[in-house]
Design a protein around this motif. Sequence first.
Motif, PDB file in Angstrom:
ATOM      1  N   ALA A 187     -16.666  11.145  -0.997  1.00 54.70           N
ATOM      2  CA  ALA A 187     -16.130  12.338  -0.437  1.00 54.70           C
ATOM      3  C   ALA A 187     -14.948  12.673  -1.055  1.00 54.70           C
ATOM      4  CB  ALA A 187     -16.374  12.505   1.326  1.00 54.70           C
ATOM      5  N   HIS A 188     -14.433  13.913  -1.149  1.00 52.23           N
ATOM      6  CA  HIS A 188     -13.169  13.989  -1.702  1.00 52.23           C
ATOM      7  C   HIS A 188     -12.111  13.967  -0.634  1.00 52.23           C
ATOM      8  CE1 HIS A 188     -12.422  18.426  -1.640  1.00 52.23           C
ATOM      9  NE2 HIS A 188     -13.877  18.540  -1.638  1.00 52.23           N
ATOM     10  N   LEU A 189     -11.171  13.669  -0.653  1.00 52.31           N
ATOM     11  CA  LEU A 189     -10.059  13.577   0.543  1.00 52.31           C
ATOM     12  C   LEU A 189      -9.092  14.775  -0.012  1.00 52.31           C
ATOM     13  CD1 LEU A 189      -7.250  11.958  -0.315  1.00 52.31           C
ATOM     14  CD2 LEU A 189      -8.597   9.901   0.182  1.00 52.31           C
ATOM     15  N   ASP A 190      -9.067  15.153  -1.180  1.00 48.64           N
ATOM     16  CA  ASP A 190      -7.830  16.069  -1.693  1.00 48.64           C
ATOM     17  C   ASP A 190      -8.156  17.727  -1.313  1.00 48.64           C
ATOM     18  OD1 ASP A 190      -9.677  15.794  -3.416  1.00 48.64           O
ATOM     19  OD2 ASP A 190      -8.910  17.506  -4.509  1.00 48.64           O
ATOM     20  N   SER A 191      -7.393  18.380  -1.104  1.00 45.59           N
ATOM     21  CA  SER A 191      -7.515  19.814  -0.890  1.00 45.59           C
ATOM     22  C   SER A 191      -6.665  20.590  -1.532  1.00 45.59           C
ATOM     23  CB  SER A 191      -7.306  20.287   0.785  1.00 45.59           C
ATOM     24  OG  SER A 191      -5.669  20.314   0.923  1.00 45.59           O
ATOM     25  N   LYS A 192      -7.141  21.976  -1.762  1.00 42.41           N
ATOM     26  CA  LYS A 192      -6.249  22.804  -2.556  1.00 42.41           C
ATOM     27  C   LYS A 192      -4.926  23.060  -1.423  1.00 42.41           C
ATOM     28  CE  LYS A 192      -8.755  24.702  -5.826  1.00 42.41           C
ATOM     29  NZ  LYS A 192      -8.709  24.387  -7.208  1.00 42.41           N
ATOM     30  N   VAL A 193      -3.887  23.506  -2.384  1.00 45.25           N
ATOM     31  CA  VAL A 193      -2.571  23.394  -1.716  1.00 45.25           C
ATOM     32  C   VAL A 193      -2.398  24.788  -0.689  1.00 45.25           C
ATOM     33  CG1 VAL A 193      -1.453  25.103  -3.441  1.00 45.25           C
ATOM     34  CG2 VAL A 193      -0.139  23.331  -2.135  1.00 45.25           C
ATOM     35  N   THR A 194      -3.519  25.507  -0.825  1.00 42.57           N
ATOM     36  CA  THR A 194      -3.635  26.829  -0.056  1.00 42.57           C
ATOM     37  C   THR A 194      -4.458  26.717   1.378  1.00 42.57           C
ATOM     38  OG1 THR A 194      -5.288  27.300  -1.422  1.00 42.57           O
ATOM     39  CG2 THR A 194      -3.515  28.390  -1.803  1.00 42.57           C
ATOM     40  N   THR A 195      -4.700  25.469   1.782  1.00 43.08           N
ATOM     41  CA  THR A 195      -5.731  25.218   2.784  1.00 43.08           C
ATOM     42  C   THR A 195      -5.546  23.712   3.408  1.00 43.08           C
ATOM     43  OG1 THR A 195      -8.070  25.029   3.759  1.00 43.08           O
ATOM     44  CG2 THR A 195      -7.503  24.274   1.561  1.00 43.08           C
ATOM     45  N   PRO A 196      -5.602  23.679   4.921  1.00 40.73           N
ATOM     46  CA  PRO A 196      -5.837  22.613   5.565  1.00 40.73           C
ATOM     47  C   PRO A 196      -6.876  21.831   5.411  1.00 40.73           C
ATOM     48  CG  PRO A 196      -5.908  24.347   7.220  1.00 40.73           C
ATOM     49  CD  PRO A 196      -5.608  24.978   5.767  1.00 40.73           C
ATOM     50  N   GLY A 197      -7.961  22.353   4.826  1.00 41.21           N
ATOM     51  CA  GLY A 197      -9.086  21.520   4.124  1.00 41.21           C
ATOM     52  C   GLY A 197     -10.103  20.983   5.350  1.00 41.21           C
ATOM     53  N   ALA A 198     -10.317  21.550   6.388  1.00 43.16           N
ATOM     54  CA  ALA A 198     -10.993  20.862   7.561  1.00 43.16           C
ATOM     55  C   ALA A 198     -12.538  20.565   7.015  1.00 43.16           C
ATOM     56  CB  ALA A 198     -10.882  21.689   8.618  1.00 43.16           C
ATOM     57  N   PHE A 199     -13.070  21.940   6.808  1.00 38.91           N
ATOM     58  CA  PHE A 199     -14.727  21.909   6.077  1.00 38.91           C
ATOM     59  C   PHE A 199     -14.707  21.330   4.936  1.00 38.91           C
ATOM     60  CE2 PHE A 199     -17.336  24.697   3.694  1.00 38.91           C
ATOM     61  CZ  PHE A 199     -18.450  24.346   4.127  1.00 38.91           C
ATOM     62  N   ASP A 200     -13.629  21.628   4.094  1.00 44.33           N
ATOM     63  CA  ASP A 200     -13.669  21.272   2.815  1.00 44.33           C
ATOM     64  C   ASP A 200     -12.235  20.412   2.373  1.00 44.33           C
ATOM     65  OD1 ASP A 200     -13.856  20.998  -0.214  1.00 44.33           O
ATOM     66  OD2 ASP A 200     -13.254  23.065  -0.450  1.00 44.33           O
ATOM     67  N   ASN A 201     -12.186  19.014   2.835  1.00 45.90           N
ATOM     68  CA  ASN A 201     -13.301  18.313   2.957  1.00 45.90           C
ATOM     69  C   ASN A 201     -12.936  16.995   3.890  1.00 45.90           C
ATOM     70  OD1 ASN A 201     -16.071  17.378   2.490  1.00 45.90           O
ATOM     71  ND2 ASN A 201     -15.486  15.882   0.959  1.00 45.90           N
ATOM     72  N   ALA A 202     -11.938  17.442   4.735  1.00 47.51           N
ATOM     73  CA  ALA A 202     -11.626  16.301   5.904  1.00 47.51           C
ATOM     74  C   ALA A 202     -12.968  15.814   6.567  1.00 47.51           C
ATOM     75  CB  ALA A 202     -10.573  16.759   6.687  1.00 47.51           C
ATOM     76  N   ALA A 203     -13.716  16.755   6.852  1.00 47.60           N
ATOM     77  CA  ALA A 203     -14.970  16.444   7.837  1.00 47.60           C
ATOM     78  C   ALA A 203     -15.647  15.449   7.052  1.00 47.60           C
ATOM     79  CB  ALA A 203     -15.616  17.810   7.913  1.00 47.60           C
ATOM     80  N   SER A 204     -15.870  15.284   6.024  1.00 47.13           N
ATOM     81  CA  SER A 204     -16.860  14.337   5.330  1.00 47.13           C
ATOM     82  C   SER A 204     -16.104  13.228   5.219  1.00 47.13           C
ATOM     83  CB  SER A 204     -16.965  14.654   3.885  1.00 47.13           C
ATOM     84  OG  SER A 204     -17.840  15.878   3.700  1.00 47.13           O
ATOM     85  N   VAL A 205     -14.810  13.116   5.040  1.00 41.44           N
ATOM     86  CA  VAL A 205     -13.810  11.720   4.811  1.00 41.44           C
ATOM     87  C   VAL A 205     -13.720  11.119   6.398  1.00 41.44           C
ATOM     88  CG1 VAL A 205     -11.487  11.076   4.676  1.00 41.44           C
ATOM     89  CG2 VAL A 205     -12.359  12.834   3.050  1.00 41.44           C
ATOM     90  N   ALA A 206     -13.752  11.961   7.447  1.00 37.18           N
ATOM     91  CA  ALA A 206     -13.649  11.473   8.749  1.00 37.18           C
ATOM     92  C   ALA A 206     -14.869  10.827   8.903  1.00 37.18           C
ATOM     93  CB  ALA A 206     -13.309  12.766   9.711  1.00 37.18           C
ATOM     94  N   VAL A 207     -16.057  11.341   8.456  1.00 37.78           N
ATOM     95  CA  VAL A 207     -17.348  10.725   9.003  1.00 37.78           C
ATOM     96  C   VAL A 207     -17.522   9.342   8.361  1.00 37.78           C
ATOM     97  CG1 VAL A 207     -20.035  10.931   8.234  1.00 37.78           C
ATOM     98  CG2 VAL A 207     -18.645  12.796   9.585  1.00 37.78           C
ATOM     99  N   LEU A 208     -16.983   9.450   6.762  1.00 39.98           N
ATOM    100  CA  LEU A 208     -17.259   8.192   6.304  1.00 39.98           C
ATOM    101  C   LEU A 208     -16.192   7.241   6.669  1.00 39.98           C
ATOM    102  CD1 LEU A 208     -17.789   9.167   2.706  1.00 39.98           C
ATOM    103  CD2 LEU A 208     -19.449   9.034   4.254  1.00 39.98           C
ATOM    104  N   LEU A 209     -15.094   7.517   7.048  1.00 42.08           N
ATOM    105  CA  LEU A 209     -14.027   6.689   7.577  1.00 42.08           C
ATOM    106  C   LEU A 209     -14.565   5.939   8.787  1.00 42.08           C
ATOM    107  CD1 LEU A 209     -10.478   7.844   6.970  1.00 42.08           C
ATOM    108  CD2 LEU A 209     -11.572   6.178   5.859  1.00 42.08           C
ATOM    109  N   ALA A 210     -15.171   6.652   9.855  1.00 48.30           N
ATOM    110  CA  ALA A 210     -15.523   6.379  11.139  1.00 48.30           C
ATOM    111  C   ALA A 210     -16.923   5.299  10.844  1.00 48.30           C
ATOM    112  CB  ALA A 210     -16.042   7.683  12.220  1.00 48.30           C
ATOM    113  N   LEU A 211     -17.711   5.674   9.964  1.00 53.79           N
ATOM    114  CA  LEU A 211     -19.039   4.551   9.654  1.00 53.79           C
ATOM    115  C   LEU A 211     -18.348   3.456   9.240  1.00 53.79           C
ATOM    116  CD1 LEU A 211     -21.421   7.104   8.115  1.00 53.79           C
ATOM    117  CD2 LEU A 211     -21.570   6.239  10.228  1.00 53.79           C
ATOM    118  N   ALA A 212     -17.364   3.584   8.380  1.00 53.95           N
ATOM    119  CA  ALA A 212     -16.907   2.220   7.751  1.00 53.95           C
ATOM    120  C   ALA A 212     -16.107   1.317   8.694  1.00 53.95           C
ATOM    121  CB  ALA A 212     -16.075   2.611   6.514  1.00 53.95           C
TER     122      ALA A 212
END
Length: 399
Positions: free
Chosen positions: A215-240
């Motif tokens: 999953a990509h953890l970066d975001s555009k500078v214009t957004t806090p990037g929750a859906f794109d793509n912190a949500a995916s990173v959070a899921v993978l970190l929790a699983l790991a």
Amino acid sequence: MSEVRERIGQHLQVLVQDIGARPPGSPANRQATAYVEQILTTAGHRPVAAPFTTRWWEPGEGHLEVGGVRVGVAPNPYSPAGDVRGRAVLLRRLDQLEALATATGAVLVLTDELASGQLLPAAFPFLDLPEHRRTRDALHRLAPAAVVAVSDHWEPILEDPDLPFPSTTIPTELGRDLHPGDELHLVVSGAVHPGDGVNLSARIGDGDRRLVLCAHLDSKVTTPGAFDNAASVAVLLALAELGHLDGLPVELVLFNGEDHIDACGEVAWLAATDLDQVAGACNLDGIGLAGRRTSLAALACPEPVASELAAWVARHDGWVAAEPWIESDHAIFAMRGIPAVAITTEDVHALLGGLAHTADDTLEVLDRDLLARIAADLPSLLTLLATSLTTAAPNHHDG
Ligand SMILES: [Zn+2]
């Protein structure tokens, strides 16, 4: 489930709320990778950092003045700052742009075909198209005072640090007021900074042949990037960290550049990786939107894997099969013939305009129960992929 949900919530809080926009090269991006590294290390994994250098953009403001009327405009990302005046030259098609002998002191107003979608930046490593290269070449040759793109496309039309003139993208509603020969005055601010960062990966199970779970953890500078793509990173970190990936032949890869002009993290990881040992990839990008199903697309998957994936989707509530889409980090694998699974939100392309890359992509759009359910389903999907892919012969790809 509640423990997973709680950890997902914690990671979202840090990545979206505490850190926010995290474009590669920026201090915020280094904060995000430091956090991810610490979570993985604390959980007993050994994250590997692939370093890179890049450029990031600090947004500014802008306005456009024509006939004494001044309107606020957003500078295109990576636009040099400037305060320029020039006569408007309106251009609809590439052949008109290429036919121009000179544009010195002019403001090129790009409409229609020339502003229908984002121009690929020269720095993007994975794709170029002849029309895009010709457009960039013509813009470099003409060196106008500024460029105003007129478009309702969801992304700014220019996002290229190698274009040397100030630029903006304005909606067609405003563009209708611009006429050939109008005296235009464009003022934009903002700055481009050099910066460095890392791409992070961690091996979970044993064996050389493995699945990349990414999953990509970066975001555009214009957004806090929750859906794109912190949500995916959070899921993978929790699983790991909770051991839910233990025993699976997985390399966890937190890509750092999917939303960046030069895909810096992807390039750094690829340079350090022998793809012959990558049996397949599973990429998460844009998951967990409240009220939506989760979609799964299979790319470059041989039979019977494709059928097994279709059956898996049919067995799991809240999942839906999607057509292959060649974007995001699964494309890196699929384009090389490596089987890849893309997980996102149903009908994601219709959602991009109003949400992705905007200030509205906040924690409020996410459903944490849904994210916890996705996390609960992923190990069985990965087991299916591991069973059907990692025992097969190495893929053939062009490197
Ligand atoms: Zn994304």
